[in-house]
Motif scaffolding. Structure first.
Motif, short mmCIF file in Angstrom:
data_model
loop_
_atom_site.label_atom_id
_atom_site.label_comp_id
_atom_site.label_asym_id
_atom_site.label_seq_id
_atom_site.Cartn_x
_atom_site.Cartn_y
_atom_site.Cartn_z
N MET A 71 -4.11 -8.50 1.03
CA MET A 71 -5.02 -7.90 2.01
C MET A 71 -4.42 -8.15 3.39
N ALA A 96 -5.90 -2.39 3.47
CA ALA A 96 -6.41 -2.59 4.83
C ALA A 96 -5.32 -2.74 5.89
N GLY A 97 -4.23 -1.97 5.72
CA GLY A 97 -3.19 -2.01 6.75
C GLY A 97 -1.87 -1.44 6.29
N ALA A 118 -5.41 5.47 2.78
CA ALA A 118 -6.66 6.22 2.94
C ALA A 118 -6.40 7.52 3.71
N GLU A 137 -7.11 6.02 -2.03
CA GLU A 137 -8.46 5.46 -2.23
C GLU A 137 -9.48 6.19 -1.37
N GLY A 143 -16.21 -2.02 -0.62
CA GLY A 143 -15.40 -2.81 0.31
C GLY A 143 -14.96 -2.01 1.52
N HIS A 144 -13.81 -2.39 2.05
CA HIS A 144 -13.25 -1.76 3.26
C HIS A 144 -12.81 -0.33 2.92
N ILE A 145 -13.30 0.64 3.64
CA ILE A 145 -13.06 2.04 3.25
C ILE A 145 -12.49 2.90 4.38
N GLY A 146 -11.86 4.01 3.96
CA GLY A 146 -11.43 5.03 4.90
C GLY A 146 -12.48 6.14 4.97
N VAL A 229 -17.49 -1.13 5.74
CA VAL A 229 -17.48 -1.83 4.44
C VAL A 229 -18.63 -1.28 3.60
O1 TUI Z 1 -8.60 -3.07 1.31
C1 TUI Z 1 -9.41 -2.41 0.71
N1 TUI Z 1 -10.66 -2.84 0.44
C2 TUI Z 1 -11.16 -4.05 0.81
S1 TUI Z 1 -10.32 -5.28 1.60
C3 TUI Z 1 -11.69 -6.22 1.61
S2 TUI Z 1 -11.72 -7.80 2.32
C4 TUI Z 1 -12.63 -7.47 3.70
N2 TUI Z 1 -13.79 -8.07 3.78
C5 TUI Z 1 -14.57 -7.87 4.83
C6 TUI Z 1 -14.18 -7.02 5.84
C7 TUI Z 1 -13.01 -6.36 5.75
C8 TUI Z 1 -12.20 -6.59 4.64
C9 TUI Z 1 -12.70 -5.59 1.00
N3 TUI Z 1 -12.38 -4.38 0.55
N4 TUI Z 1 -9.09 -1.19 0.24
C10 TUI Z 1 -7.83 -0.60 0.50
C11 TUI Z 1 -7.89 0.22 1.72
N5 TUI Z 1 -6.95 0.22 2.61
N6 TUI Z 1 -8.89 1.01 2.09
C12 TUI Z 1 -8.54 1.56 3.29
C13 TUI Z 1 -7.31 1.05 3.59
C14 TUI Z 1 -6.48 1.30 4.73
C15 TUI Z 1 -7.04 1.54 5.96
C16 TUI Z 1 -6.22 1.74 7.06
C17 TUI Z 1 -5.10 1.26 4.59
C18 TUI Z 1 -4.29 1.46 5.69
C19 TUI Z 1 -4.86 1.71 6.91
O2 TUI Z 1 -4.11 1.91 8.02
C20 TUI Z 1 -2.74 2.07 7.90
C21 TUI Z 1 -2.06 1.76 9.18
O3 TUI Z 1 -1.07 2.46 9.45
O4 TUI Z 1 -2.48 0.81 9.85
#
Ligand code: TUI
Length: 314
Positions: A71, A96-97, A118, A137, A143-146, A229
């Protein structure tokens, strides 16, 4: 079902368990891998040594391939990125990144790297950087969503990249799996369905809450601060959304959710805790074994695709 993903990962069924924070620990991941899917350990915000122990424990429980989700918003992401190399983990997914800074190190170690994306732009960037596959996704996920839905994101990503795409968000049975395959996915990543399994080390209250969830029970906190979230509606989400509407700062809102996922998962406080789950919780009506989930959804998916070919084929 042989796809580029089953070949890449050396798994029997194209079903990957999501690397869910606090939920995706060694017993669950090993159970999914032993059932022929790919189990993932969820690093979440845990310190690197906790993740090292989880990896070692998982290895005791299965000799099948499994992976680790890193993460990227974690304060320990850099150390965790190093641990997966040291522990010779075969597969890494990220969430998440943007994992670009870790890619050279992971690829050199021979790790299969599969970022969760996302958006189409992120998927293309990742392909260019040399990743093996991506998970597209949709916003139905827990959880953390797009922003984009699985129905739109998945075919958009499939059209934009050559590497295999794994569909995620809103998939909990063979119908959803077949739909993802129709949209071009070569595997699915499943989260919520695996929380409601016998092997998930999650408080019974949490599993029961998923089993009882209705279609209107899904809520999103944190939209106003750019950290949406998805979880199941309860007293916490009502209070959070009220304060959010009043324009409270990110820090004040964070206070409300500090440690709240652990509170729900481990203590079973589903009233004040964060019950992260996807929208598809509404079609989950029972607790099954991981084997039943993996085999059941794959065979249902194949049956549906066969029935479609018979009914509509020429
Ligand atoms: O990561 C997740 N889901 C999650 S992580 C998590 S832990 C958490 N708890 C509390 C608050 C925040 C996080 C709980 N659920 N899913 C994968 C995911 N990745 N979804 C969306 C993304 C994403 C979003 C932006 C991936 C990349 C992104 O940006 C890319 C960039 O270029 O920065």
């Amino acid at each position: 079902m042989k796809t580029r993903i089953t070949e890449l990962l050396g798994i029997e069924y194209p079903v990957i368990q999501g690397g869910m924070a606090w939920v995706a620990e060694a017993h669950l991941a090993a159970a999914v891998s032993n059932a022929g899917g790919l189990g993932l350990l969820g690093g979440a915000s845990a310190p690197a040594n906790v993740i090292r122990d989880m990896i070692r424990q998982c290895r005791e429980l299965t000799d099948k391939p499994f992976g680790v989700n890193v993460m990227l918003m974690s304060p320990y992401a850099k150390e965790v990125a190093q641990v997966v190399v040291e522990e010779k983990v075969q597969v890494v997914t990220t969430g998440a990144g943007n994992p670009a800074v870790y890619l050279p190190m992971w690829k050199e170690a021979g790790i299969k790297v599969i970022p969760v994306v996302a958006s189409v732009a992120h998927a293309k960037l990742m392909e260019k950087a040399g990743v093996d596959a991506v998970v597209a996704e949709g916003t139905e996920s827990g959880g953390h969503i797009g922003e984009a839905t699985t129905m739109t994101l998945l075919p958009s990503v499939v059209d934009a990249v050559e590497i295999p795409v794994i569909g995620a968000g809103g998939i909990a049975d063979g119908r959803g799996m077949a739909a993802a395959f129709m949209l071009g996915a070569e595997a699915v990543q499943v989260g919520t369905r695996f929380v409601a399994t016998t092997e998930a080390v999650v408080h019974q209250n949490y599993k029961d809450r998923i089993v009882k969830a209705k279609d209107i029970d899904s809520a999103v906190t944190g939209r106003s601060h750019g950290h949406p979230v998805r979880c199941l509606r309860n007293q916490m989400t009502r209070e959070y959304n009220k304060l959010e509407a009043e324009g409270k700062s990110f820090e004040e809102l964070e206070y409300l959710t500090l440690g709240s996922l652990r509170k729900a998962v481990q203590e079973g406080d589903i009233t004040h805790g964060t019950v992260m789950a996807g929208q598809i919780a509404s079609i989950i009506h029972d607790v099954k074994s991981c084997k039943e989930v993996v085999e059941g959804m794959t065979s249902e998916c194949v049956e549906i695709m066969k029935a479609c070919a018979e009914r509509y084929g020429r």
